[in-house]
Write a protein that holds these residues in place. Sequence first.
Motif, short mmCIF file in Angstrom:
data_model
loop_
_atom_site.label_atom_id
_atom_site.label_comp_id
_atom_site.label_asym_id
_atom_site.label_seq_id
_atom_site.Cartn_x
_atom_site.Cartn_y
_atom_site.Cartn_z
N LYS A 2 0.83 -1.22 0.00
CA LYS A 2 0.00 0.00 0.00
C LYS A 2 0.86 1.26 0.00
O LYS A 2 0.47 2.29 -0.56
N VAL A 3 2.06 1.17 0.61
CA VAL A 3 2.97 2.31 0.61
C VAL A 3 3.52 2.53 -0.80
O VAL A 3 3.57 3.66 -1.30
N ARG A 4 3.93 1.44 -1.45
CA ARG A 4 4.46 1.54 -2.81
C ARG A 4 3.42 2.12 -3.77
O ARG A 4 3.74 2.93 -4.64
N VAL A 5 2.18 1.69 -3.61
CA VAL A 5 1.13 2.19 -4.50
C VAL A 5 0.94 3.70 -4.31
O VAL A 5 0.78 4.45 -5.29
N GLU A 6 0.98 4.16 -3.07
CA GLU A 6 0.83 5.60 -2.82
C GLU A 6 2.03 6.38 -3.36
O GLU A 6 1.88 7.48 -3.90
N ILE A 7 3.22 5.80 -3.24
CA ILE A 7 4.41 6.42 -3.82
C ILE A 7 4.26 6.49 -5.34
O ILE A 7 4.57 7.52 -5.96
N PHE A 8 3.79 5.41 -5.94
CA PHE A 8 3.55 5.38 -7.39
C PHE A 8 2.61 6.51 -7.81
O PHE A 8 2.89 7.24 -8.77
N LYS A 9 1.50 6.66 -7.11
CA LYS A 9 0.53 7.70 -7.46
C LYS A 9 1.16 9.10 -7.38
O LYS A 9 0.93 9.96 -8.24
N THR A 10 1.96 9.29 -6.34
CA THR A 10 2.60 10.60 -6.15
C THR A 10 3.62 10.89 -7.23
O THR A 10 3.65 11.99 -7.81
N LEU A 11 4.48 9.90 -7.51
CA LEU A 11 5.50 10.09 -8.55
C LEU A 11 4.86 10.33 -9.91
O LEU A 11 5.30 11.19 -10.68
N GLU A 39 7.66 2.21 -14.42
CA GLU A 39 7.69 0.98 -15.21
C GLU A 39 7.31 -0.25 -14.39
O GLU A 39 6.72 -1.18 -14.92
N ALA A 40 7.67 -0.30 -13.12
CA ALA A 40 7.35 -1.46 -12.28
C ALA A 40 7.53 -1.09 -10.82
O ALA A 40 8.30 -0.21 -10.47
N LEU A 41 6.79 -1.78 -9.95
CA LEU A 41 6.95 -1.64 -8.52
C LEU A 41 6.77 -3.01 -7.89
O LEU A 41 5.86 -3.74 -8.25
N HIS A 42 7.67 -3.36 -6.96
CA HIS A 42 7.61 -4.71 -6.39
C HIS A 42 8.40 -4.80 -5.10
O HIS A 42 9.23 -3.93 -4.79
N HIS A 43 8.13 -5.86 -4.36
CA HIS A 43 8.92 -6.18 -3.18
C HIS A 43 10.24 -6.76 -3.65
O HIS A 43 10.30 -7.53 -4.60
N GLU A 44 11.32 -6.36 -2.98
CA GLU A 44 12.64 -6.86 -3.35
C GLU A 44 12.97 -8.14 -2.57
O GLU A 44 12.14 -8.67 -1.84
N VAL A 54 9.77 9.12 -1.77
CA VAL A 54 9.67 7.84 -1.04
C VAL A 54 9.70 8.09 0.47
O VAL A 54 8.88 7.53 1.21
N LYS A 55 10.63 8.91 0.94
CA LYS A 55 10.72 9.19 2.37
C LYS A 55 9.48 9.94 2.88
O LYS A 55 8.98 9.65 3.98
N THR A 56 9.00 10.88 2.07
CA THR A 56 7.84 11.68 2.48
C THR A 56 6.58 10.83 2.61
O THR A 56 5.85 10.93 3.61
N ILE A 57 6.33 9.98 1.63
CA ILE A 57 5.13 9.16 1.65
C ILE A 57 5.24 8.07 2.72
O ILE A 57 4.27 7.78 3.43
N ALA A 58 6.41 7.47 2.87
CA ALA A 58 6.60 6.46 3.92
C ALA A 58 6.27 7.03 5.29
O ALA A 58 5.64 6.36 6.13
N ALA A 59 6.69 8.26 5.54
CA ALA A 59 6.45 8.90 6.84
C ALA A 59 4.96 9.05 7.11
O ALA A 59 4.51 8.98 8.27
N GLN A 60 4.17 9.22 6.06
CA GLN A 60 2.72 9.34 6.22
C GLN A 60 2.09 8.03 6.70
O GLN A 60 0.99 8.03 7.24
N PHE A 61 2.80 6.93 6.50
CA PHE A 61 2.33 5.62 6.95
C PHE A 61 3.01 5.20 8.26
O PHE A 61 2.90 4.04 8.67
#
Length: 450
Positions: free
Chosen positions: A173-182, A190-195, A224-231
């Motif tokens: 859910k954090v990655r998706v919100e980062i995606f929307k913001t970017l 191009e892609a987002l995933h767990h490493e 990434v840092k800004t959105i992560a902090a929101q969670f």
Amino acid sequence: MAQITLEQVGQVEQIQSTIKEKNVELLHLQFVDIEGILKNITITADQLDDAVEGKIMLDGSSIKGFSPINKSDCYLLPDLNTFAVMPWTETDGYAEARFLCSVTNTDGTLFEGDTRNVLKKTVARAAEKGYTISVGPELEFFLFKTDEKGYPTTELGDLGGYFEPSPKDLGEKVRVEIFKTLKAMGFTIEALHHEVAEGQHEISFKYADALGAADLAITYKWVVKTIAAQFGLHASFMPKPVFGINGSGMHVNMSFFKDGENLFFDESDELQLSNEAYSFIAGLLENMKGFVAITNPLVNSYKRLVPGYEAPCYLAWSASNRSALIRIPAARGMGTRVELRCPDPSSNPYLTFAVIASAGLDGVEKGLQAPAPINEDIFDMTDARREELGIDSLPAGLEAAVAELEAGEIGLKTLGEHVFNEYVAAKKAEWDDYRTTVHAWELKNYQYKF
């Protein structure tokens, strides 16, 4: 002060239109220090014209690696291409926006201590040969839980593994919100995933010209840092934050173009690589030890660059072998590129892209010949086998890397005297601080025993 071109007049008009449409009241003029740490000065939207003309002053003596106190006055020159509204600030009738800036001297010339200007010089050097530089970085990061004060803990944000979805991947859910913001800020994702490692993530974005790619990398880390902090999470680009699992890299994909054609592609070659591509690879290998202190700048960086954790530390190249320091991804034609796998995301992208491009350009200009590719798993080789094949390794620590930087030519040639001297001094001080600090490992192993 800066002179505005006709093209920029049109850009400014579009920016003014967006400011009015989105009710933007504050503008953040962003720049980075010598380590690539983002800084900013905030002005009101009414001062847009002054900002565009480079009239906003900066005290350079307060910024790491910039100016001495007796020559402290600098100015910020916004790059109009980097204007973006910050989506998380948007509310009914209010928003904020940002520009990334280059730093100038009082006479309007580019300030040599600004690392963004260092990359500009390398881009200009390539342009003299008719080349444009294309860069695609891949930045991995970890998500950590925070305490009641918002400070990061050592507890990972999830226990997911490579490519795992929710519910194991709590970071989805954090990655998706980062995606929307970017995406809202102009990125093409191009892609987002767990490493591979627990709590580790990656969001890949489309390549750009060298300066644009560095701007994107800086913006990416900030978002990434800004959105992560929101969670309630802390996003870390530290290369090796957790012992025993994979660290985070910033693989750098690079190619040169000339007259709209990819200079690294040659259909007639066995690997479909041109002479320029082979020479670029040779330039990287020849200069690698001399610039690794730039691409891997921390004491912690060298705790990632050890065998067994997917981080290549041996000086070799291959068309497919991921244990080699340099890899050629499968795409050909316009997508032909050289991937350098050792850089990490703590590095300053302006300096990292500059030294990689400069080293490769050296190889092309000198017509250097690349050694034979290594297709065996280098990690599984014995020391004797690596010696037989002439495979050298990267410096084992920051102190050795800085010594290589000082001894080599590529660092001073690319960074210029100001940044080179400031950078070396900062890294020596960092190593000395680490060297003289008593660490928890020492107390655990020695305090009671001795």
